[in-house]
Design a protein around this motif. Structure first.
Motif, PDB file in Angstrom:
ATOM      1  N   ARG A 279       0.832  -1.213   0.000  1.00 14.26           N
ATOM      2  CA  ARG A 279       0.000   0.000   0.000  1.00 14.26           C
ATOM      3  C   ARG A 279       0.862   1.257   0.000  1.00 14.26           C
ATOM      4  NH1 ARG A 279      -3.296  -3.060   3.382  1.00 14.26           N
ATOM      5  NH2 ARG A 279      -2.393  -2.180   5.251  1.00 14.26           N
ATOM      6  N   ARG A 280       1.940   1.242   0.788  1.00 17.90           N
ATOM      7  CA  ARG A 280       2.834   2.401   0.861  1.00 17.90           C
ATOM      8  C   ARG A 280       3.468   2.666  -0.501  1.00 17.90           C
ATOM      9  NH1 ARG A 280       7.763   3.780   0.940  1.00 17.90           N
ATOM     10  NH2 ARG A 280       8.631   1.698   0.927  1.00 17.90           N
ATOM     11  N   LEU A 281       3.933   1.632  -1.163  1.00 17.93           N
ATOM     12  CA  LEU A 281       4.545   1.797  -2.483  1.00 17.93           C
ATOM     13  C   LEU A 281       3.534   2.283  -3.520  1.00 17.93           C
ATOM     14  CD1 LEU A 281       6.812  -1.392  -2.572  1.00 17.93           C
ATOM     15  CD2 LEU A 281       7.552   0.994  -2.298  1.00 17.93           C
ATOM     16  N   ARG A 282       2.304   1.748  -3.447  1.00 14.65           N
ATOM     17  CA  ARG A 282       1.267   2.160  -4.383  1.00 14.65           C
ATOM     18  C   ARG A 282       0.906   3.630  -4.178  1.00 14.65           C
ATOM     19  NH1 ARG A 282      -2.348  -2.041  -3.928  1.00 14.65           N
ATOM     20  NH2 ARG A 282      -3.286  -1.028  -2.135  1.00 14.65           N
ATOM     21  N   ALA A 283       0.815   4.070  -2.911  1.00 16.99           N
ATOM     22  CA  ALA A 283       0.502   5.474  -2.619  1.00 16.99           C
ATOM     23  C   ALA A 283       1.629   6.382  -3.091  1.00 16.99           C
ATOM     24  CB  ALA A 283       0.264   5.648  -1.120  1.00 16.99           C
ATOM     25  N   ALA A 284       2.877   5.971  -2.904  1.00 15.71           N
ATOM     26  CA  ALA A 284       4.017   6.772  -3.350  1.00 15.71           C
ATOM     27  C   ALA A 284       4.020   6.904  -4.866  1.00 15.71           C
ATOM     28  CB  ALA A 284       5.320   6.155  -2.853  1.00 15.71           C
ATOM     29  N   LYS A 285       3.701   5.820  -5.554  1.00 16.61           N
ATOM     30  CA  LYS A 285       3.665   5.832  -7.020  1.00 16.61           C
ATOM     31  C   LYS A 285       2.550   6.752  -7.514  1.00 16.61           C
ATOM     32  CE  LYS A 285       3.399   2.647 -10.937  1.00 16.61           C
ATOM     33  NZ  LYS A 285       3.238   1.241 -11.319  1.00 16.61           N
ATOM     34  N   ALA A 286       1.378   6.691  -6.869  1.00 16.51           N
ATOM     35  CA  ALA A 286       0.253   7.547  -7.256  1.00 16.51           C
ATOM     36  C   ALA A 286       0.585   9.014  -7.003  1.00 16.51           C
ATOM     37  CB  ALA A 286      -1.007   7.146  -6.487  1.00 16.51           C
ATOM     38  N   ALA A 287       1.226   9.304  -5.892  1.00 18.93           N
ATOM     39  CA  ALA A 287       1.621  10.693  -5.585  1.00 18.93           C
ATOM     40  C   ALA A 287       2.616  11.199  -6.627  1.00 18.93           C
ATOM     41  CB  ALA A 287       2.217  10.770  -4.192  1.00 18.93           C
TER      42      ALA A 287
ATOM     43  N   ALA B  81       2.871  10.188  -9.731  1.00 13.05           N
ATOM     44  CA  ALA B  81       2.140  10.368 -10.982  1.00 13.05           C
ATOM     45  C   ALA B  81       1.345  11.677 -10.952  1.00 13.05           C
ATOM     46  CB  ALA B  81       1.208   9.184 -11.221  1.00 13.05           C
ATOM     47  N   ARG B  82       0.737  12.002  -9.830  1.00 16.16           N
ATOM     48  CA  ARG B  82      -0.010  13.260  -9.702  1.00 16.16           C
ATOM     49  C   ARG B  82       0.935  14.456  -9.836  1.00 16.16           C
ATOM     50  NH1 ARG B  82      -2.734  10.482  -5.603  1.00 16.16           N
ATOM     51  NH2 ARG B  82      -1.404  11.443  -4.029  1.00 16.16           N
ATOM     52  N   LYS B  83       2.111  14.318  -9.258  1.00 14.42           N
ATOM     53  CA  LYS B  83       3.099  15.399  -9.298  1.00 14.42           C
ATOM     54  C   LYS B  83       3.541  15.660 -10.749  1.00 14.42           C
ATOM     55  CE  LYS B  83       6.679  16.658  -6.118  1.00 14.42           C
ATOM     56  NZ  LYS B  83       7.753  16.192  -5.250  1.00 14.42           N
ATOM     57  N   ARG B  84       3.742  14.607 -11.520  1.00 10.94           N
ATOM     58  CA  ARG B  84       4.150  14.753 -12.922  1.00 10.94           C
ATOM     59  C   ARG B  84       3.014  15.339 -13.757  1.00 10.94           C
ATOM     60  NH1 ARG B  84       5.681   9.083 -14.095  1.00 10.94           N
ATOM     61  NH2 ARG B  84       6.566   8.664 -12.080  1.00 10.94           N
ATOM     62  N   GLY B  85       1.792  15.054 -13.386  1.00 12.70           N
ATOM     63  CA  GLY B  85       0.637  15.514 -14.129  1.00 12.70           C
ATOM     64  C   GLY B  85       0.308  16.992 -13.919  1.00 12.70           C
ATOM     65  N   GLN B  86       0.867  17.641 -12.926  1.00 12.53           N
ATOM     66  CA  GLN B  86       0.552  19.045 -12.645  1.00 12.53           C
ATOM     67  C   GLN B  86       1.314  19.987 -13.519  1.00 12.53           C
ATOM     68  OE1 GLN B  86       1.247  19.573  -8.432  1.00 12.53           O
ATOM     69  NE2 GLN B  86      -0.739  18.718  -7.927  1.00 12.53           N
TER      70      GLN B  86
END
Length: 104
Positions: free
Chosen positions: A89-97, A99-104
């Motif tokens: 879960r920690r790795l998945r949350a870090a990956k999603a964060a 991805a959001r950072k790159r998308g901004q």
């Protein structure tokens, strides 16, 4: 007088297959005794039936040598987790964060 027998199920799910065995054991049998009576170890060479973690209906039993089984019990043999769920879960949350950072 004949010994009273009860029916219990023993289940194990390996990575590639699963097996459910119904076994008749004498009333007053222990969980570990019922497990050994099921001969499920003959189907899965990797199982150490004398030491593997087990439970009844999804609840782990800490003393299977002392825990008595009851008619209709479902004895489950647990295998080690391949990955720690918290770490996944920690790795998945870090990956999603990320991805959001790159998308901004």
């Amino acid at each position: 007088m004949a010994e009273s027998l009860i029916s219990v199920e023993v289940v194990y799910a390996a990575v590639d297959r699963q097996l459910l065995i119904t076994v008749w054991v004498p009333q007053g049998s222990t969980l570990r005794g019922a497990l050994l009576a099921s001969s499920i170890g003959e189907h899965f060479a990797e199982l150490d039936l004398a030491n593997c973690p087990v439970g009844i209906f999804g609840k782990q039993v800490m003393n299977p040598e002392q825990q008595l089984v009851q008619a209709g019990d479902r004895i489950e043999i647990y295998r080690p987790l391949l990955a720690d769920p918290k770490e996944v879960r920690r790795l998945r949350a870090a990956k999603a964060a990320q991805a959001r950072k790159r998308g901004q």
